[in-house]
Structure formats: C-alpha cells, structure tokens
Design an enzyme around this catalytic site. Sequence first.
Site, PDB file in Angstrom:
ATOM      1  N   ARG A 138       0.823  -1.268  -0.031  1.00 46.11           N
ATOM      2  CA  ARG A 138      -0.151   0.028   0.012  1.00 46.11           C
ATOM      3  C   ARG A 138       0.819   1.322   0.063  1.00 46.11           C
ATOM      4  NH1 ARG A 138      -4.804  -1.933   3.886  1.00 46.11           N
ATOM      5  NH2 ARG A 138      -6.141  -3.111   2.270  1.00 46.11           N
ATOM      6  N   ASN A 140     -14.706   8.935   1.073  1.00 46.83           N
ATOM      7  CA  ASN A 140     -15.583   8.512   1.737  1.00 46.83           C
ATOM      8  C   ASN A 140     -16.339   9.738   2.446  1.00 46.83           C
ATOM      9  OD1 ASN A 140     -15.683   5.912   1.305  1.00 46.83           O
ATOM     10  ND2 ASN A 140     -14.819   5.224   3.195  1.00 46.83           N
ATOM     11  N   SER A 156     -23.238 -13.665  11.946  1.00 45.08           N
ATOM     12  CA  SER A 156     -22.499 -12.591  11.171  1.00 45.08           C
ATOM     13  C   SER A 156     -22.777 -12.688   9.686  1.00 45.08           C
ATOM     14  CB  SER A 156     -21.368 -12.694  11.784  1.00 45.08           C
ATOM     15  OG  SER A 156     -20.414 -11.644  11.087  1.00 45.08           O
ATOM     16  N   HIS A 175     -17.733  -5.932   7.831  1.00 44.21           N
ATOM     17  CA  HIS A 175     -16.457  -5.413   7.921  1.00 44.21           C
ATOM     18  C   HIS A 175     -15.486  -5.789   9.318  1.00 44.21           C
ATOM     19  CE1 HIS A 175     -14.260  -1.758   9.104  1.00 44.21           C
ATOM     20  NE2 HIS A 175     -14.184  -1.592   7.763  1.00 44.21           N
ATOM     21  N   GLU A 184     -24.617  -5.155   7.771  1.00 45.11           N
ATOM     22  CA  GLU A 184     -24.275  -3.900   7.374  1.00 45.11           C
ATOM     23  C   GLU A 184     -25.540  -3.605   6.454  1.00 45.11           C
ATOM     24  OE1 GLU A 184     -20.508  -3.182   5.436  1.00 45.11           O
ATOM     25  OE2 GLU A 184     -19.717  -4.620   6.748  1.00 45.11           O
ATOM     26  N   SER A 211     -19.659  -1.484   1.266  1.00 45.02           N
ATOM     27  CA  SER A 211     -19.058  -0.638   0.725  1.00 45.02           C
ATOM     28  C   SER A 211     -18.217  -1.080  -0.481  1.00 45.02           C
ATOM     29  CB  SER A 211     -17.969   0.057   1.623  1.00 45.02           C
ATOM     30  OG  SER A 211     -17.072  -0.790   2.097  1.00 45.02           O
ATOM     31  N   ASP A 215     -24.670  -2.347  11.012  1.00 44.42           N
ATOM     32  CA  ASP A 215     -23.594  -1.197  10.653  1.00 44.42           C
ATOM     33  C   ASP A 215     -24.385  -0.364   9.552  1.00 44.42           C
ATOM     34  OD1 ASP A 215     -21.633  -0.051   9.172  1.00 44.42           O
ATOM     35  OD2 ASP A 215     -20.267  -1.532  10.091  1.00 44.42           O
ATOM     36  N   HIS A 242     -21.899   3.124   5.801  1.00 48.36           N
ATOM     37  CA  HIS A 242     -21.812   3.608   4.438  1.00 48.36           C
ATOM     38  C   HIS A 242     -23.349   4.043   4.029  1.00 48.36           C
ATOM     39  CE1 HIS A 242     -17.881   2.855   3.698  1.00 48.36           C
ATOM     40  NE2 HIS A 242     -17.835   1.687   4.430  1.00 48.36           N
ATOM     41  N   LYS A 292     -17.833   9.438   7.588  1.00 44.36           N
ATOM     42  CA  LYS A 292     -17.837   9.155   6.136  1.00 44.36           C
ATOM     43  C   LYS A 292     -18.795  10.569   5.792  1.00 44.36           C
ATOM     44  CE  LYS A 292     -15.904   4.811   6.475  1.00 44.36           C
ATOM     45  NZ  LYS A 292     -15.907   3.498   6.670  1.00 44.36           N
ATOM     46  N   THR A 319      -8.876  -6.415   1.326  1.00 42.74           N
ATOM     47  CA  THR A 319     -10.032  -5.607   1.261  1.00 42.74           C
ATOM     48  C   THR A 319     -11.146  -6.194   0.426  1.00 42.74           C
ATOM     49  OG1 THR A 319      -8.812  -3.645   1.757  1.00 42.74           O
ATOM     50  CG2 THR A 319     -10.955  -3.319   1.371  1.00 42.74           C
TER      51      THR A 319
HETATM   52  C1  LIG Z   1     -15.253   2.621   7.800  1.00 44.87           C
HETATM   53  C2  LIG Z   1     -16.031   1.445   8.230  1.00 44.87           C
HETATM   54  C3  LIG Z   1     -16.143   1.080   9.689  1.00 44.87           C
HETATM   55  C4  LIG Z   1     -15.084   2.214  10.580  1.00 44.87           C
HETATM   56  O1  LIG Z   1     -15.706   3.327  10.624  1.00 44.87           O
HETATM   57  P1  LIG Z   1     -14.680   4.393  11.238  1.00 44.87           P
HETATM   58  O2  LIG Z   1     -15.689   5.429  11.831  1.00 44.87           O
HETATM   59  O3  LIG Z   1     -13.863   4.911  10.067  1.00 44.87           O
HETATM   60  O4  LIG Z   1     -13.767   3.927  12.172  1.00 44.87           O
HETATM   61  C5  LIG Z   1     -17.156   0.347  10.306  1.00 44.87           C
HETATM   62  N1  LIG Z   1     -17.839  -0.353   9.197  1.00 44.87           N
HETATM   63  C6  LIG Z   1     -17.801  -0.506   8.037  1.00 44.87           C
HETATM   64  C7  LIG Z   1     -18.401  -1.028   7.243  1.00 44.87           C
HETATM   65  C8  LIG Z   1     -16.889   0.673   7.360  1.00 44.87           C
HETATM   66  O5  LIG Z   1     -16.733   0.786   6.093  1.00 44.87           O
END
Ligand SMILES: *Cc1c(COP(=O)(O)O)cnc(C)c1O
Length: 403
Positions: A21, A53, A136, A141, A184, A188, A213, A216, A247, A362
Amino acid sequence: MDYEKFFSNRIAELRREGRYRIFADLERQAGAFPTAKNYRDGAVHDVTVWCSNDYLGMGQHPTVIEAMSEALQRCGAGAGGTRNISGTNHYHVLLEEELAGWNRKEAALLFTSGYVANQTTLSTLGNHIPDLHIFSDALNHNSMIEGIRQAKAQRHIFKHNDAADLDRLLSAVDPALPKLVAFESVYSMDGDIAPMAEICDVAERHNAMTYCDEVHAVGMYGLAGSGVAERDGVQDRITIIQGTLAKAIGVVGGYIAASHSLVDFVRSFGPGFIFSSALPPAVAAGALASIRFLKDHNEIRERHQERAATLKRRLTAEGIPVLPSVSHIVPVMVGDATLCKQASDDLLRRHDIYVQPINYPTVPKGAERLRITPTPLHDDAMMDRLVASLIEVWKSLGIRKAA
Ligand SMILES: *Cc1c(COP(=O)(O)O)cnc(C)c1O
C-alpha cells in the site's frame, strides 16, 4: 530471531503480489471539493479526488467548519479526559441526543470511531450475555469480525445478504438461547444493500436481536438521511443501529443508537468506551452541525444518487465493467492486483485523477477494483474527464472490458 529481516521479508512479499500500500500524500482544499493538492516526486499537483468517503463533501461544508471553529475557540482542543473522568462535554450530550432522535431510538453512545463502536459493542454483548450466539453476514467489515472474535459468544456465518440461510442457521440453535444477528446495510465494496425487512422478519421469528452497521448509509439514505433502516421503515425493528461520523457526516467518531438500557449497558461495561478519551468537543460540534444540516437537505441525497446513477450508466455504455451496485458506490472491476495499481497510477500521473486501487484482503483475489465514489459536487465536466480517462487507461493497459 532477526526481527528486521522478518519485517522486510514480509513487506517484500506484499510488493511481489502487487498489493503493497502506498498512500497518496494529499492536502484537501476547503472550498474546492473534490480537488486536492497531491505531493509527489518533489512536486505538488492538483488532482480531482474520486474515491473519498466524504461522500457528500460535508467535511468542507461552511456550516460544519463554522461550528467546529466556534467550538474550538470556546472549548479548546481536547476533551480533557475519558467520558467518566471530566471528559463529557456538553457537545457530546447534544450529539448523543441528536443521534438518538435521528435513529428513532431512546439513546445513543459516542465512540472515538466507527471501528471502536463495532468492536466494543459486539465484544461487550458477546462477553456478558450468557450463551449468546452471534450470526454474522459473510461480508461483514473487519471491525465487526474483530468484535465478534473477541467475544466469548458462539459464532455463525450466514451467506451474504441471504435471509433464508440466516433462518436455517438460527433454526439449528436452541430457541431458548439468546441470539444476535449482525450485518451491514450498504456494503462498501460491492455497493449492494441488505434486505433489511427480510432479515428483521427472520430475526423476530427467532427472537434474535439485530445489529446493523449503517456506516456507508448514514447521511445518505432516508428522507431525513439517517440510513437505510429509515428508508426501509425498519428503524423500530433494528435493536442496535451503528454508524460513523467520519464518512458522509464528514468529521470523525462512531456511535450506536438503541434502547436506554442497552446503551447504558455498553456505556457501563464496554472497555473501548470506558478506557478511551472522549472525542474533542469541536469534533462533536461539527458532527452535530453536519447532521442537523443533512436532516433538512434531502436534495443533496437526490443529487448524490443522480450522480452515481449517471456515472454507472456512462461507464456501462463505454464497456467499462461496473458492478450493478444499487447504491452510491461505483465499483469498476479490474480483476488483477498489478493492473489495478497500474491503472490507478496512470490515472493519477497522466490524468490528475485520484482513485485508490482496492486489492486483497479488502476484496477477494481476482476481484481487484477501482472503487469510485461520485459526490454531489462532482460536476458534468469532471465526470466527462473521468470517463475519457478511464477509456484511455483501459485501452493503454489492455484491461478487460465488459462482456
Ligand atoms: C469505515 C467502516 C467502519 C469504521 O468506521 P470508522 O469511523 O472509519 O472507524 C465500520 N464499518 C464499516 C462497514 C466501514 O466501512
């Protein structure tokens, strides 16, 4: 052991695989979003950022900057402690109230990041609820995976976005045992969205809690912008809504929103909350101003969706392989780590367009991509340049086009 050799060998491996990276050295320009200065090879270049983001450009919005400046002048830089020991600033209290109301929950709790919110909440629930089983989603993530891994709870992985598979797994566990389903809303990397209502149906049938979550989706979905749970009318059916302030809100920090007792429980037992200093007051003030603004400006979300749809349509028309994402995320598939890196380098060096390559771990090997995130502030001229540049790079590198 030769420690230095160990480290450098492992790094050399990454380089060989084309997934070492390299960070773009950027200086964002408040007022000139989405352009930035890029420091590279001893010179400074103006580039257009297409992978941020900061989805709505709120990180540079005058309302947010003003709120942060004012709070900074009024309260100073840091919070001065953990939330329990002198660190609770009035801005934290206001922000938690705002987040609770936005998500139609009784309470909310701030964390230093979305990552810590996931890790702390899931591990705390898993470690304290006797015999908890956590279900899960396969593509969750890393922050959720780590939280679940740290918990002593039993773990089950259901097929991505597959409510039937979730139902099958839940059915196999004693109905009397406590359960939690973690997933989620917007994923993302592929830009797909969970079948929220179906997952709620299944979870309710098995008396399982739900943990979503919305990182996004926060700021971007629903009439008031709190997320997909709002858009789909299931806020009341999700036990815990988790999100980020980093984000689309444009600042930094994370949160959960849930019932009074659940939030009080995590506040009282969650190590990642208890033992870490509170967010700077100015950060909380900025996030508060950003959320209040976004609640009242649905036209930003409409413009955002239009920009993403337009870009997807234009790239598809040119044979550039775009995943059929149903969100604001535009994944352009390359399918090879080295080519992906090369495409990104060429875009930056020859076209002043910055899109970071996304490689393993990723995304899976063979699914390397350029993840493009158009914002409401990417205008037609910028999009013309992006499309023309992608066509040129695809041609010059001989990257596979869409079938
Ligand atoms: C970026 C991300 C997080 C973490 O959030 P931060 O505030 O950047 O620590 C958690 N879940 C998902 C799906 C993410 O993409």
